[in-house]
Structure formats: C-alpha cells, structure tokens
Design an enzyme around this catalytic site. Structure first.
Site, PDB file in Angstrom:
ATOM      1  N   ASP A 100      -0.918 -41.222  17.918  1.00 29.42           N
ATOM      2  CA  ASP A 100       0.033 -40.121  17.725  1.00 29.42           C
ATOM      3  C   ASP A 100       1.428 -40.490  18.236  1.00 29.42           C
ATOM      4  O   ASP A 100       2.407 -39.825  17.894  1.00 29.42           O
ATOM      5  CB  ASP A 100      -0.433 -38.887  18.518  1.00 29.42           C
ATOM      6  CG  ASP A 100      -1.072 -37.828  17.636  1.00 29.42           C
ATOM      7  OD1 ASP A 100      -0.727 -37.754  16.439  1.00 29.42           O
ATOM      8  OD2 ASP A 100      -1.908 -37.064  18.153  1.00 29.42           O
ATOM      9  N   LYS A 108      -8.676 -35.564   8.395  1.00 31.85           N
ATOM     10  CA  LYS A 108      -8.480 -36.871   9.031  1.00 31.85           C
ATOM     11  C   LYS A 108      -9.746 -37.694   8.915  1.00 31.85           C
ATOM     12  O   LYS A 108      -9.696 -38.888   8.606  1.00 31.85           O
ATOM     13  CB  LYS A 108      -8.088 -36.700  10.506  1.00 31.85           C
ATOM     14  CG  LYS A 108      -6.643 -36.311  10.698  1.00 31.85           C
ATOM     15  CD  LYS A 108      -6.353 -35.901  12.133  1.00 31.85           C
ATOM     16  CE  LYS A 108      -5.014 -35.188  12.193  1.00 31.85           C
ATOM     17  NZ  LYS A 108      -4.796 -34.473  13.445  1.00 31.85           N
ATOM     18  N   GLN A 123      -6.463 -33.615  19.187  1.00 31.24           N
ATOM     19  CA  GLN A 123      -5.833 -32.590  18.357  1.00 31.24           C
ATOM     20  C   GLN A 123      -5.176 -31.520  19.225  1.00 31.24           C
ATOM     21  O   GLN A 123      -5.796 -30.993  20.155  1.00 31.24           O
ATOM     22  CB  GLN A 123      -6.887 -31.955  17.426  1.00 31.24           C
ATOM     23  CG  GLN A 123      -6.330 -30.964  16.419  1.00 31.24           C
ATOM     24  CD  GLN A 123      -5.415 -31.600  15.379  1.00 31.24           C
ATOM     25  OE1 GLN A 123      -5.605 -32.740  14.972  1.00 31.24           O
ATOM     26  NE2 GLN A 123      -4.418 -30.865  14.943  1.00 31.24           N
TER      27      GLN A 123
HETATM   28  N1  GUN Z   1      -1.505 -30.688  15.788  1.00 35.42           N
HETATM   29  C1  GUN Z   1      -0.616 -30.494  14.794  1.00 35.42           C
HETATM   30  N2  GUN Z   1      -0.038 -31.662  14.443  1.00 35.42           N
HETATM   31  C2  GUN Z   1      -0.576 -32.599  15.228  1.00 35.42           C
HETATM   32  C3  GUN Z   1      -0.400 -34.007  15.337  1.00 35.42           C
HETATM   33  O1  GUN Z   1       0.398 -34.644  14.634  1.00 35.42           O
HETATM   34  N3  GUN Z   1      -1.150 -34.624  16.272  1.00 35.42           N
HETATM   35  C4  GUN Z   1      -2.008 -33.967  17.065  1.00 35.42           C
HETATM   36  N4  GUN Z   1      -2.698 -34.663  17.960  1.00 35.42           N
HETATM   37  N5  GUN Z   1      -2.210 -32.663  16.997  1.00 35.42           N
HETATM   38  C5  GUN Z   1      -1.493 -31.990  16.079  1.00 35.42           C
END
Ligand code: GUN
Length: 296
Positions: A121, A54, A98
């Site tokens: 998200d 990311k 996350q």
């Molecule tokens: N962990 C796995 N996929 C995701 C996601 O799309 N967003 C977040 N915040 N954590 C994750």
C-alpha cells in the site's frame, strides 16, 4: 473541444496482463510465485467487496492470495502478532491491511508494523519518507495508477504545471511527490485554498482527490488540460443511486484535452497497481530486476 476519454478499465487490463506475464516467467525461470496477504478486520460492506475483488484479481494473474478475515473484536496484540507472522513468511511478498480498522485499533501502529519491503500500500512511514526523498520505495496504488495513465498520455511530464486538489496521505500527498519526481511544477490545493478555480485553471494536469461530488467544474479547467478524477462518490439523483467523481464530468470534458471517467477511470488502476507492487516486492526480495514500466 471534447476531451479524449482515458480508458482506465482497458489500461488496467493491460497492466494486469503484463503482471501475469512476469508472474509466469518468475515461475518458469526462478521457481517463484509472488504472494499477497490481505487482512480484513470486521464486516464493513465496502471493505468486503474490495477484499473479494483483490483476491479474484490476485489469483487471476497467477499470484498466491492469502486472506485473513478477523472478527471486529480482535485485540491489537493479536493483529500485531498476525502481521509479525506475515512479515516472517517467505511466501508472502505483499501485505495489505484493509482500512478503515475498527475504532479500538490504532491504524498507524498496525500499518507501521508491516515490513516496509512488504508494504504494497505504501503507507508505512518509511515508504512515505523514501518517496518524499526520491528514493526507491513502495508507492501507494492509486497515485501510482494515476502516474501511469499520465505518462502514457503525455510521454514526458517534465515542466508541466500540475495541480493536485486534495491533501490526503493516501492520494493527494503521494501524488504530488510522484509528479514532482517527474519534474512537474506542483501545487497542492485543498478545500481551504483561496481562489481554487483560478489555481486549478493554471493546471496542465489537474488531479481531483477531494472526496466532494462534482466539485471541480468545467470553468475551473484550463482548455486542453488533462483531468484525472480520483473521486468515487455515491449520490442520489432523480431518485436513483449514482456513482460520480470529484469532477463534474460533462462540463469538464467540454474543456479538457483528456479526462478519466467515473467509473472506469482511476478505480480499476488501483488494484492493477496493487498487483504490480506485489510483483515488484517479490522481485526485490529475491534480488531480481524490477518489472519495467510497472514502478514509479
Ligand atoms: N481502504 C480503501 N482504500 C484502501 C487502500 O487503498 N488500501 C487499504 N489498505 N485500505 C483501503
């Protein structure tokens, strides 16, 4: 029939290039730089890889990336205080915590502390409600990526039968809402659905998001259907580690009209959509027009 392969890797690259163009224009015309803050708590190896990717993608499109890495022992109060600080920071337009969080932290409480306008998200209860009522919201990245690929392939989705297999808050439920928003006739199926094969076979659009390796086989696919495989399952076959989706690719591709592969399908679209959401959040925060084609 052999299905057209929907190249998510190429599509994601195109989305990232569009985002980068918008970011450059925001800088030149408005003196703005979209910023994304990512919060990682603990040492989960998969999460560390995601967060690293990311960060790299965020910087690559010209956005500011703020990483906050905390020890797994952080208290809930300290984590909430960090989120308050990010909510108040005008350089931060998107906040992503996350998941999963270590067990002593209440994920719902933490996610719902994020300013909904910065919730890239789309997990905040306000964004869930806005999406469910057809109002402008932040949309979860993975279903948004699936929607973009479907719109690209089909043009209009109105009237099509869509079956979403999986009912998670992150993918299944928002995916169903988005398809309904595009006037599909939507069925949400799951592991307890009666006659799952028969239900799937009605689908013009079949989205598999159950988290079970190769569960959707060719005999469950309507000839000519579009199959979107959200699954990422690590399995061992013939003594080798392998990444497979929720769809049995070979048998499904023999029947489907179009299909996303794993890897290289939905996966790369998720980060591209996170960047798109951060851009959208920045535009909204500054009263600017939203980027076309990058929102639901
Ligand atoms: N962990 C796995 N996929 C995701 C996601 O799309 N967003 C977040 N915040 N954590 C994750």
């Amino acid at each position: 029939m052999t299905a057209k392969v929907i190249d998510g890797k190429a599509f994601a690259a195109k989305v990232r290039a569009e985002v980068a163009e918008h970011v450059a224009r925001l800088r030149e015309e408005n003196g703005l730089q979209p910023g994304l803050a990512v919060v990682l708590v603990g040492e989960d190896p998969a999460s560390k890889v995601y967060v690293k990717n990311k960060h790299a993608s965020t910087v690559e499109v010209g956005m500011a990336s703020f990483e906050h890495r905390w020890d797994a022992t952080i208290s809930e109060a300290d984590l909430l205080a960090l989120i308050d600080q990010l909510n108040a920071d005008p350089k931060v337009h998107g906040i992503l915590v996350q998941l999963p969080l270590p067990g002593h932290l209440n994920s719902e409480l933490v996610i719902n502390r994020i300013d909904p306008a910065k919730d890239v998200d789309g997990f905040h209860i306000s964004n869930v409600g806005l999406l469910g009522t057809g109002q402008k919201s932040m949309v979860p990245c993975t279903p948004l990526g699936c929607l973009m690929m479907l719109r690209d392939h089909h043009g209009k989705l109105a009237g099509l039968n869509a079956v979403v297999v999986g009912r998670s808050n992150i993918v299944g439920k928002p995916m169903a809402q988005l398809l309904l928003g595009d006037s599909c006739t939507v069925t949400i199926a799951h592991s307890r659905t009666k006659d799952l094969a028969e239900v799937c076979k009605r689908a013009d659009i079949l989205v598999a998001a159950v988290g079970r390796p190769e569960m959707i086989t060719g005999d469950m696919v309507r000839p000519g259907a579009t199959v979107i495989d959200v699954g990422i399952n690590r399995i061992e076959r013939d003594g080798k580690a392998k990444l497979v989706g929720d769809v049995h690719y070979e048998s499904a591709a023999a029947v489907a009209g179009a299909i996303t592969p794993v890897p290289g399908g939905v996966g790369p679209m998720t980060i591209a959509c996170l960047l798109a959401n951060t851009l959208t959040a920045c535009c909204r925060a500054n009263g600017l027009a939203e980027p076309e084609g990058l929102t639901a």
